[in-house]
Each structure stands twice: as C-alpha cells, then as structure tokens.
Design a protein around this motif. Structure first.
Motif, PDB file in Angstrom:
ATOM      1  N   SER A  53     -32.120 -11.878  18.960  1.00 38.88           N
ATOM      2  CA  SER A  53     -32.171 -10.670  19.784  1.00 38.88           C
ATOM      3  C   SER A  53     -33.427  -9.867  19.461  1.00 38.88           C
ATOM      4  CB  SER A  53     -30.930  -9.801  19.524  1.00 38.88           C
ATOM      5  OG  SER A  53     -29.740 -10.511  19.794  1.00 38.88           O
ATOM      6  N   GLU A  90     -32.268  -4.220  19.049  1.00 33.08           N
ATOM      7  CA  GLU A  90     -30.877  -4.441  19.444  1.00 33.08           C
ATOM      8  C   GLU A  90     -29.966  -4.712  18.252  1.00 33.08           C
ATOM      9  OE1 GLU A  90     -31.200  -7.723  22.112  1.00 33.08           O
ATOM     10  OE2 GLU A  90     -32.089  -6.546  23.735  1.00 33.08           O
ATOM     11  N   ASP A 118     -26.579  -2.834  18.029  1.00 35.82           N
ATOM     12  CA  ASP A 118     -25.591  -3.335  18.988  1.00 35.82           C
ATOM     13  C   ASP A 118     -25.030  -4.680  18.546  1.00 35.82           C
ATOM     14  OD1 ASP A 118     -24.147  -3.321  21.515  1.00 35.82           O
ATOM     15  OD2 ASP A 118     -25.537  -4.885  22.142  1.00 35.82           O
TER      16      ASP A 118
END
Length: 439
Positions: A253, A257, A260
C-alpha cells in the motif's frame, strides 16, 4: 491422551525464558554467548566458527570498557563492529540449528537426541537475546549512535551502547508502559467500537447503552456464542505493533495508508479472550472455507490442543470441536483475507522455526488448493521472503505459494532484512507460547 495440567504448566514454563529474554531491560548479550557443546562435537565447521566468534567477542568486550571520549568516529566504529558481529552470530546460530535438526532426524529416542533437543533450546534462547540488539539497530541505527554520544565522555562506551539499545527497542505488545509512538487509547477504543458495530446485529445499541444497564452480549464468531463484554477482545489479525509504515510496505500500500491498513475493521474481529490468545500465539489460524469462498473456518494447528479432551471455557467443549469449523457471523461483514493470509503465513514460519510438533503438516492444512486464490496480490513477495528467513529460518516451499507479488518502491534486500528483524521482534513479544515435543 489429554495433556495434564502439570504438563501444560511445564510447557509454558519451558518457554517463559524466551519471553523474559525479550524484556526491554537487559545487559550485554554477548557476554554469555556460547555455542552448545553438543553441536560443536558433531560439526568441525561450527566448532571453528564458534572459536573465532568468541575471540571477536573478547576483543569487542575490551573495547566496551573504554570511555566514549570526544571522537564521534570512535562511536561509529564501535557500533559498526557490534552490528557486524551480532549479524555473524545470528547466521552462526541459524547454521547450528540446521545441523542439529538434521542430526536429530537420524536418531531414535534416547540420551543423544535429548541432548540435541536441549542444544536447540539453548540456541533459541541465545538467538532471542540477540534479537533485541539486532532489532534496535534495524529500527533506527542513527538513534543508537546519537544515544551513545549523548552520554558524558567518561562513560564506558559499552554501557552507553546498551542504554541506547534499551531506549530504542520498539514497544512490546502488552507492555506495562506506552511510548509516544505506541497506539493511543483513542485508536483502540475506536477500533473496538467499529468491530462491535460491524460484527453484531445490535452493535449500535450495545455502544449506546451504559455498561451498568447493558443486557446485550457480544458475539464471538469462532465459538458461535455470545459473551459479556469483559471477556471479549478486539483482536487484531495482523498486530498493530508492526507499525503503520511497515504494514503499508508489507501489503504493497501507499505509505500514507498505513494507519488504515492497521486499524481497519477488516484487520480484526471480536473474539473470546481465550480464543484470542491461541490465535495470537499461532496455535489457531483462520482460513477461507474450501467449500464456500465467502466463508471462513478455524484450523487448530496445536497438537496439544487437539489432543486435550478437557472443555475450553469459551466453547464448553474440547478445542478439537472448533477444528475445521465454519465461523458463524451475525452480519455480512468478514475479516479481510489478506490479513488472515499474512497471519497464517507468519504463524507457519514461527512454528517451523521452533520445530513445533506437527509443523510439517501445516502447509497442507493452510495453503493447499485454491483457497487463497485471488485476482490480485495479497502481499509483497520479497518482504514475505525476508520474513520467512528471519522468522522461520527457511524460504523452502514458500516460493510456490500464491497471493504474493511485486509492488512499486521496493526496498533493497538489506533494508527488507532490517524490517523483517523488527517485525519478528514484535511477533515474539506478542506470542508467549511455543509447543515442544516430548521425547
């Protein structure tokens, strides 16, 4: 035959030293280094390497007693020599483990095999002690250097170095203190609340009702039962302690991010605390149901638990009753398969490293067929390979596993090895139990 309470306590006690060795307060680990005599007797190469390493340790121990002084280059040289030495010792221990394992497979039960078993335990203990130093250096070598240089010039460089190592270890899971970079109470509360809402049909009602007036219980999909909130844990599948940046890199990712990736409700679900413990330890994994790709089943890898006929309080039945059992969910929400995949892989690596009874069957149970088939990629192949070598000692047989791929912005192998070292440390501090075989 079911394992007795005495035997279970003995097993837990046998591994307590490993947990203690990972405590963040420690002395110089090199002072007590030794290669077990059992492996030195069966390998001339290991014997010679051990003698050379002991000579290097004596030399650097002499340097450790010298004052820091006022020359930064002296500190840099000392750290360079320490880092090179501990990495060479780690490679030496890995080779010694492989030699012992091969030797044990050729022996029937008896004194010599038991002696080699004890030698393996000694190697594991030494390796876990060295892991702390390797982890701190891998996490932030510059901080170590600055930490040493921040001490008065008359302080012994070895003492200053060990203080800097201690200060810069990542925070262990379930530690009694919290560093600034650790998870906040707000993060954990948010995570738990979102899991309750996502996996319980009355989730919002549960959150709105004060605890003293609460009549609703929280659903555990593994047991298929409801329990009081006090015994239900908001279980991370991939532990938050690996760090947001590392998690983002592992799963391919974007760096931004990472939060998250770690705190998504797809990376967790509510679980009874007893079941959460064996999940954390890798004694149980959760995989896609071969009969229905939209469902999940629990796999109990622990031979001890499968043989234990006593009822588990979380299910009021033996652990074997949840082996290959389909999880029961109240809502349409499901944990993310990429998280379950990585948890399973890391559990298998660790079981292999410690030669846990039954590890040879793990891959067939967890990775066979097309159960992890995906149109995309679960994780970064090169990083999983680095983890396999760091956590499990071997990449053999894993290269054929699906779900791994290449992602942009790959680090160098050296950098990935550093990340793997840090991740292994967080895993070892999270998992407190490793089964042993009986001779």
């Amino acid at each position: 035959m079911a394992e007795s309470t005495k035997d279970a306590d003995k097993r837990a006690s046998n591994r307590s030293k490993m947990r203690q060795s990972l405590d963040s307060s420690f002395g110089d680990p090199l002072q007590d280094f030794k290669t077990p005599a059992a492996v030195r007797k069966i390998s001339k190469t290991i014997d010679n390497e051990s003698a050379k390493l002991e000579g290097r340790i004596r030399k650097i121990s002499d340097s450790s007693d010298e004052p820091i002084g006022d020359e930064p280059d002296k500190t840099s040289l000392y750290i360079d020599q320490r880092q090179e030495l501990v990495e060479d010792i780690e490679a030496h221990l890995k080779e010694a483990r492989n030699i012992i394992r091969e030797a044990r497979t050729e022996l029937s039960s008896g004194p010599q095999k038991n002696e080699l078993k004890r030698a393996l335990a000694e190697l594991d203990e030494t390796d876990n002690i060295l892991l702390k130093e390797r982890t701190a250096l891998a996490a932030d070598r510059i901080r170590i250097r600055y930490g040493v240089l921040s001490q008065p010039s008359n302080v012994k460089i070895g003492d200053a170095y060990m203080m800097a190592i201690t200060e810069n270890l990542p925070e262990p899971a379930e530690s009694l203190y919290k560093k600034k970079h650790g998870r906040s109470g707000a993060d954990q509360t948010s995570f738990r609340n979102r899991l309750i809402k996502a996996y319980n049909t009355k989730g919002s009602e549960i959150l709105e009702t004060p605890p003293e007036f609460q009549t609703n219980k929280i659903w555990c999909p593994v047991s298929g039962k409801e329990f009081e909130a006090s015994v239900m844990k908001a279980a991370h599948i991939v532990p938050h302690s690996i760090g947001e940046a590392n998690a983002a890199y592992l799963f391919g990712s974007n760096l931004g991010e990472g939060y998250d990736v770690i705190w998504s409700e797809r990376n967790g679900f509510m679980m009874h605390n007893i079941l959460e413990k064996i999940f954390d330890d890798g004694r149980m994994v959760i995989i896609p149901d071969p009969m229905d790709d939209n469902e999940l089943i629990s796999i109990v890898l622990s031979q001890d638990l499968l043989k234990d006929s006593r009822p588990c309080p979380a299910i009021n039945a033996p652990y074997s009753t949840i082996h290959r059992k389909r999880l029961q969910f109240q809502t349409a929400t499901r944990p993310g398969k990429r998280y379950l995949y990585m948890h399973a892989m890391l559990s298998l690596f660790r079981r292999r490293r410690y030669d846990v009874p039954g590890w040879e069957m793990d891959r067939e149970q967890v990775l066979s067929g097309q159960i992890w088939a995906s149109p995309g990629k679960w994780a970064r192949r090169s990083m999983v390979e680095a983890l396999a070598l760091e956590v499990g000692d071997s990449w053999e047989g894993i290269e054929a596993v699906g779900g791994l791929g290449e992602f942009p912005d790959a680090k160098s192998p050296k950098e990935e090895k550093r990340v793997a070292t840090v991740l292994r440390y967080t895993l070892e501090t999270r998992a407190s139990y490793v089964e042993e075989d009986d001779e």
